[in-house]
Every structure is written in C-alpha cells, then in structure tokens.
Design a protein around this motif. Structure first.
Motif, short mmCIF file in Angstrom:
data_model
loop_
_atom_site.label_atom_id
_atom_site.label_comp_id
_atom_site.label_asym_id
_atom_site.label_seq_id
_atom_site.Cartn_x
_atom_site.Cartn_y
_atom_site.Cartn_z
N SER A 138 -23.51 -30.32 34.03
CA SER A 138 -23.72 -31.40 34.99
C SER A 138 -22.66 -31.38 36.10
O SER A 138 -22.92 -31.79 37.22
CB SER A 138 -23.72 -32.75 34.27
N GLN A 139 -21.47 -30.88 35.77
CA GLN A 139 -20.38 -30.85 36.75
C GLN A 139 -20.63 -29.86 37.89
O GLN A 139 -20.02 -29.98 38.95
CB GLN A 139 -19.05 -30.53 36.05
N LEU A 141 -23.12 -29.67 39.76
CA LEU A 141 -23.67 -30.41 40.90
C LEU A 141 -22.60 -31.22 41.60
O LEU A 141 -22.61 -31.36 42.83
CB LEU A 141 -24.80 -31.32 40.42
N HIS A 142 -21.66 -31.76 40.84
CA HIS A 142 -20.59 -32.54 41.48
C HIS A 142 -19.80 -31.65 42.43
O HIS A 142 -19.40 -32.07 43.52
CB HIS A 142 -19.67 -33.15 40.43
N THR A 144 -20.87 -29.13 44.08
CA THR A 144 -21.61 -28.90 45.33
C THR A 144 -21.51 -30.12 46.24
O THR A 144 -21.46 -29.97 47.47
CB THR A 144 -23.10 -28.58 45.07
N ASP A 172 -29.26 -28.01 35.75
CA ASP A 172 -28.22 -28.42 36.71
C ASP A 172 -27.45 -27.22 37.25
O ASP A 172 -27.03 -27.21 38.41
CB ASP A 172 -27.24 -29.41 36.07
N GLU A 175 -29.82 -25.65 39.81
CA GLU A 175 -29.94 -26.52 40.98
C GLU A 175 -28.66 -26.45 41.82
O GLU A 175 -28.70 -26.53 43.05
CB GLU A 175 -30.25 -27.96 40.55
N ASN A 178 -28.35 -23.00 43.57
CA ASN A 178 -29.36 -22.94 44.64
C ASN A 178 -28.89 -23.71 45.87
O ASN A 178 -28.99 -23.23 47.00
CB ASN A 178 -30.69 -23.50 44.14
N LEU A 179 -28.37 -24.91 45.66
CA LEU A 179 -27.89 -25.70 46.80
C LEU A 179 -26.70 -25.02 47.46
O LEU A 179 -26.61 -24.95 48.69
CB LEU A 179 -27.50 -27.12 46.35
#
Lengths: 369, 328
Positions: A138-139, A141-142, A144, A172, A175, A178-179
């Motif tokens: 989950s981290q 994404l943070h 990014t 995650d 994702e 990818n971002l």
C-alpha cells in the motif's frame, strides 16, 4: 507469416563483491573512500545488533510481534545512505537500517513494535517520512503521491519506497509503478527480494524471471542488484535517486537477498523451508562479505571489530532502557489523534475514557504519559 | 428564480473553482476530470483554467487515486479526488481505511491527511450496473473519516468548501439523481457551511422526518402533503453522516415524539439503524411511537428497469408517516 519485433528489453544484474568479499570488478568511486565503507559497515552492524535485541525483547515478553531484518541490512543501510535528508522514505517493515539513518531512534522502533503509536512519531517529530506500512504494497502509492507533490512544487526531492517480493503481486504495486511511469515521477522503488513471503516461495509468487522486469511494463528501467553487496546497492540507489532528482523519472531496483529469519517472531519458518537452504544463504551474509573486504584491504581488524560490537551493544542497551522507561499514554490518546478535533457528538466516548483513566489512577495502575 | 441560479453539480464546480483559485495547495485528480471535465461535468473547465498540474487526469486505478492522494496530503497538498461512480469506490476504500483515516492517529499527528474524495452516488438515473449504489453506511463505519452528503446547490457549495478546508479526510458523496433537479442562487463568496451538523429544512411540531441526499426531495414533498392534512412535519437533512449530529435530531424528536427515517440505502445495519438506536438510547421516553425506517430493500440495487420500485417513494414515506402517527 511475418511478425515485426516492435520492442525488446533486457535486465542486468550488478555486483561488486562476491560472497567472500573479493571484488568482481573495479569498484565505483564512492567505494574507494574508506570512510564511506566503514560508515556502511558500522551502520549495518548497529542495525543487526538492534534487530537481535528486538527479537530478544519479544522472546522475553517485553515487546510484541517483530519482523527481523536479519540478512537484509545491506539494502536498508544503502537506501539510508543514498537518500538526502529532504527526500521522503515510505518503508515496509524490514528497513530498520534506513530508518536509523533518517532520525528514527532505536527506542522508536522498539516502541512501535511494543504496541505504542508514538513509535511512528519518531525522532524529533519533524520527519516527513511515512511510518512503517503494514498492509503489503500500500505504501507504494503513497510514494507516488509524495513524488507528485515534489514534481508539482518543482522541488528537487525524491520519494523512495521499499517492499518485499510478495508485495509485487499486489494491485497497489502495479498501480503505483504504472502511475510513476505515466507521470515520470521522482520515485525509486526498492524490492527486497528475500525469496519468501511468509511461507510462499518466490517460485510460487510469480512466473516472472525477474522482479526488475515488472518495471518494463510500466515504461521505465528495472535493475537487478546483489542485495547483499552494499557497494552494488549503494551505487545503484545513488544513480537511481540522482536520476529521479534530475527529472529522469522512476527506477525499480530488485535487490536479491534472503530472509535469514522467520517472517516475524510469530512465525516458524522451519515448518515450510529446509534448513539447508538457510545454511546455504548464511554464507552470503552482507556483513561478513564487507567485513572480509575491509579486512583484506587492511581497513579493519579484530580489535576494531570488538570495539564496534561493544559500541553497538552500548547504544542498543541505552535504547532498551529508554524503551522500557517510556511512560504510558493516557487512555484518551486513543481518540485524541484521530481527528484534529474530537467531534463534539462523540464527547461522551472520550468522557468514558477519562473516567476509566481516573479509576485506574485511583487504583494506582496508571502512569501519565 | 434568478438568472444566475445554478444546479447542484454546478455548485460543486463553483466550489472547486473557488478553492483552486484561493488555495494554491489544492489539486483536483481523477479519471476524466481534465479535458472532459468529468463524466457529470463536475470539473468542467477547471483544467483549462487552472492547468494540468492542478487538475490531473489519472490512469484508471481507484486505489491509486486514493493512495496517491494520501501521499500528496502528507506533503501538505489538499487533494480533491473524484471517484467516477460510487460503485467503483471499493478499491479506494482499502487505502481510505488502512491509511487515510488513521494516518494522523498512528503518527500522533506528525502526518495528516487533509483530502477529499468525491463520488456521485445513488440511484434514479437509469445508469448501468454498479452505478447506482448507496453505501454511505459502509464508509460511515470507518473511524477517522467524515462522510458528507449535500442535498441542494447551496449545501453542496458550502459543505464542499468546508470539506476541502477540513484538516482530516472527508468522503463527499454527491446524489447524482438531484445533480440537475433544482437550481438555486448560490453566491460565489467562498463561505463554507459547518460540517458535523444537521440542517433543519422545515420546521414542524408533530413528527420528525430525518433524511439526506436525494431522498430529501421526496421527504419535503411528503411534508407539504402532510401540511395540507394539518400535520406539521419537521424535516432534518443529516448532511454530515459521520460524525453524526444527534443533538439536532434528539431535540426535534423530544419536541415531536415521533420519527421516520428515510434513506435510499438498504435497511439493515444502515445509517438509519444508528439514528434509531441513538434515539432509543437517549430519547426513549419522548417517543409516542416506535421509530420507523423507510428505506431501500436489503438486496442488490436492481438494474434500472426496477430501480424506481427500490427507491423510497413519496407514497411509501407517507405510509410510514401515517403508521407512526396512528400508533397511539
């Protein structure tokens, strides 16, 4: 039938020190500075000493479940040394070596795994680093999001995020990479490929030949590094972080290592993996490797080693003392940090905690935090 | 009606534009919010006016929208994320529960998460599958979040400004059935309305009708019908579902002695259940009849051919009210 090849990719592996501590190629410039190598060795040693004490604290009933970083010290120590103070770190739970270099005190780590949220309000409280992320991947994404903030504000800062090999199966993770690729974000992903996600071996985690290649699908470079070679780790990280800082975008670093310990103190790895496999990897220890190199270079000796071990033990003991003397938090602390202001409509619940606190104090069972 | 009256969705756009202009830390992000201005046009014109850095089209990944917003918020930005439909919010809920709602708590205030997650919700527009759910109770159960639902252009403007300025994460659910139902004159003065309080939409003495979102419109119509029958109904729009302002509801129930709760979401374990429970705990002796809930059914939101039979109708609300009035 004719098919045109429209793309091709390759993944490289980097190593400077073999498992005996012999160089396999010319060392990068930074590694020619003895002070840097000694710093890395000392920090890895302190990380291992603090880690061993944490396991001991749990085994003796003085701390909660704890995930050891035994065998992965080169990765986390290299991350900590390669990052600048103003960068932001989003760690998974085996990066004690990075955290200790970024203002987190050993007693903060003990406090956190000792069941106290204040362990994530670490150091002097000014850090912008994220606390350890427990929900896997989950981290990513943070990081990014942090990197997006840096980019929007045109700040020359970099977000670094770490995870394990199991995390690269999570949505995650995908994702996030990818971002990072789509927005060319200043973020570096470090995967601690320690071959085991609790009891699931890498071979059952993915059919991908490398984890580094997952970056290719996201449109940026992935590199595989010997994660037990701190020189290779630091070199790769420094380049990736600097590249991100210059606007070059993200990098994924797959650090090959091995989880020398149980998943956590609540786990028993002997139930699912052979002892011989662990023994085989013991020979590849990142500390022994650097120790041998330093010894061969005449930069280290037994006497210095003894002094270092004594110094580490002293620091760790001071942290244990600080940890065990941490005052309790008041019961209301479980609601006082949820919102900036505890909602008026929930005031009765806070009052109930105050009454409970008062009752404890009357019985002499509470210590104010 | 004045010429510059606007709809609920236009009030959302107006609030976003006001705050993007007033606060350089605000950013808007989501799927199709940029060039396209959002599938409901809630972000129409914002990217043209404020640029791609402030109004960002994201890749199609809801957990990412939430997780990246958390990272931005921890850096002091104020992300306003759009989830295209509430039916797609669930991957994002993971990040909202595991991180957004607890970041302040687990760092003892060192890192915070001042973000807003907007999503259109509810039925009644003949949308495809997964586009019509009302799962506000699920979100309201999460400690550390605020859940806000506006029922008019005026409330949408003022509450969205408040949500953006709030120092903690807010889920802002927009009842899309009434996106364009009515127009109100909403001065673009940047004045926020208070969160954490109910709004009394109509004063009355005989019965309290508690509702929120699109159902406020059927409920107000029922109150009009009741007035013609000589029954004075008080209508309360909860507006902030979590934390719930029970004081306003309790004061009303203590006055009227009767209460009907109307919501579109399914009944069991819903927000209506929480309101009824608190009335039972705190105002039982004021009640002259059991609290009645008029809600959607405990089933999957039906596809649109049947949705009008799922949504609480005026007739059903009226029947519920009659039952409570006639109890004793």
């Amino acid at each position: 039938m004719q098919r045109e090849q429209v793309a091709s990719f390759s993944i490289s592996h980097l190593r400077f020190l073999d498992e005996h501590g012999n160089t396999t190629q010319d060392l990068p410039e930074f590694a020619k500075d003895p002070d840097t190598l000694l710093y890395l060795y000392r920090t890895m040693s302190l990380t291992r000493a603090a880690d061993a004490k944490a396991v001991n604290l749990q085994r003796t009933g003085r701390m909660g479940t704890y995930p050891s970083s035994l065998g992965q010290e080169a990765i986390s120590v290299a991350i900590g040394h390669a990052m600048r103070k103003e960068d932001v770190f989003c760690p998974y739970y085996r990066e004690q070596g990075t955290m200790l270099q970024r203002g987190v005190k050993i007693e903060d780590i003990f406090n956190y795994w000792g069941g106290d949220e204040r362990g994530s309000n670490f150091g002097d409280g000014t850090s912008e680093d994220f606390p350890i992320s427990v929900p896997i991947a989950s981290q990513c994404l943070h990081a990014t999001g942090v990197a997006t903030a840096f980019k929007l504000r045109k700040q020359p800062r970099v977000a670094v995020v770490s995870c394990g090999d199991g995390a690269t199966s999570e949505g995650d993770f995908y994702e996030a990479i990818n971002l990072a690729g789509a927005w060319n974000l200043p973020v570096v992903f470090v995967v601690n490929n320690n071959k085991w996600a609790i009891s699931v071996p890498l071979s059952e985690q993915t059919a991908a030949q490398t984890i580094a290649q997952k970056a290719i699908a996201a449109g940026f470079d992935g590199e595989q590094v010997d994660g037990n070679d701190v020189i290779a780790m630091h070199h790769t990280l420094e380049q990736a972080i600097e590249n991100a800082r210059q606007g070059g975008g993200p990098t994924l670093i797959e650090a090959l290592t091995y989880r020398m310990c149980d998943h956590t103190t609540a786990d028993d790895a002997s139930r699912y993996r052979p002892r011989e496999e662990v023994d085989e990897h013991r020979k590849k220890c990142p500390l022994v490797r650097l120790y041998n190199y330093l010894l061969n270079q005449g930069l280290w000796d037994k006497e210095k080693e003894n002094a270092l071990q004594a110094e580490c033990a002293e620091k760790v003991q001071a942290a244990v003392d600080a940890y065990l003397n941490t005052e309790n938090q008041p019961l209301t602390s479980m609601v006082d940090y949820l919102y900036e202001t505890w909602p008026a409509s929930l005031a009765d619940q806070r009052d109930a905690l105050l009454q409970e606190q008062q009752a404890l104090e009357e019985k002499g069972e509470a210590v104010h935090g | 009606m004045a010429n510059n009256a606007i709809t609920l969705v236009e009030a959302v756009t107006q609030a976003l534009a006001y705050e993007l202009n007033a606060d350089p830390d605000t950013v808007v992000l989501g799927e199709d919010v940029g060039v396209n201005g959002g599938v409901f046009r809630a972000t129409a014109g914002l990217q043209q006016r404020f640029g791609k850095d402030r109004v960002m089209d994201t890749p199609l990944a809801e957990s990412m929208i939430a997780g990246a917003s958390i990272g931005m918020a921890a850096q002091g930005l104020k992300p306003i994320a759009e989830i295209q439909f509430m039916g797609f919010i669930f991957p994002a809920v993971d990040q909202m529960i595991t991180h957004a709602a607890r970041m302040r708590n687990r760092t003892r205030g060192r890192l915070t998460c001042p973000m807003v997650m907007r999503a259109p919700f509810g039925g009644g527009i003949h949308a495809p599958e997964h586009h019509s759910e009302s799962t506000e109770a699920l979100l309201a159960h999460i400690p550390g979040l605020r859940v806000v639902i506006p029922s008019s252009p005026t409330l949408a403007y003022g509450l969205l400004l408040a949500a953006i300025r709030d120092p903690d994460p807010v889920i802002f659910l927009e009842p899309k059935r009434i996106y364009r139902l009515v127009k109100q004159e909403v001065p673009d003065n940047g004045e926020a309305l208070p969160l954490d309080v109910c709004f009394q939409l109509r004063e009355g003495t005989d019965i309290t009708l508690v509702t929120w979102g699109a159902s406020t419109h059927e409920t107000l119509k029922v109150a009009n019908t009741l007035a013609k029958q000589g029954v004075s109904a008080e209508v309360i729009d909860v507006a902030t579902i979590k934390p719930l302002d029970m004081n306003t509801i309790l004061q009303s129930v203590e006055k009227t002695g009767r209460c009907v709760i109307v919501h579109e979401a399914c009944r069991s374990f819903g927000v209506g259940a929480e309101i009824a429970a608190q009335i039972a705990e705190k105002a039982l002796t004021s009640l002259m009849a059991p609290v009645k809930r008029v809600t959607g059914y405990d089933t999957v939101m039906p596809y649109f051919k049947l949705e009008k039979h799922y949504l609480p109708s005026e007739a059903q609300i009226l029947a519920g009210v009659q039952e409570v009035l006639e109890y004793a």
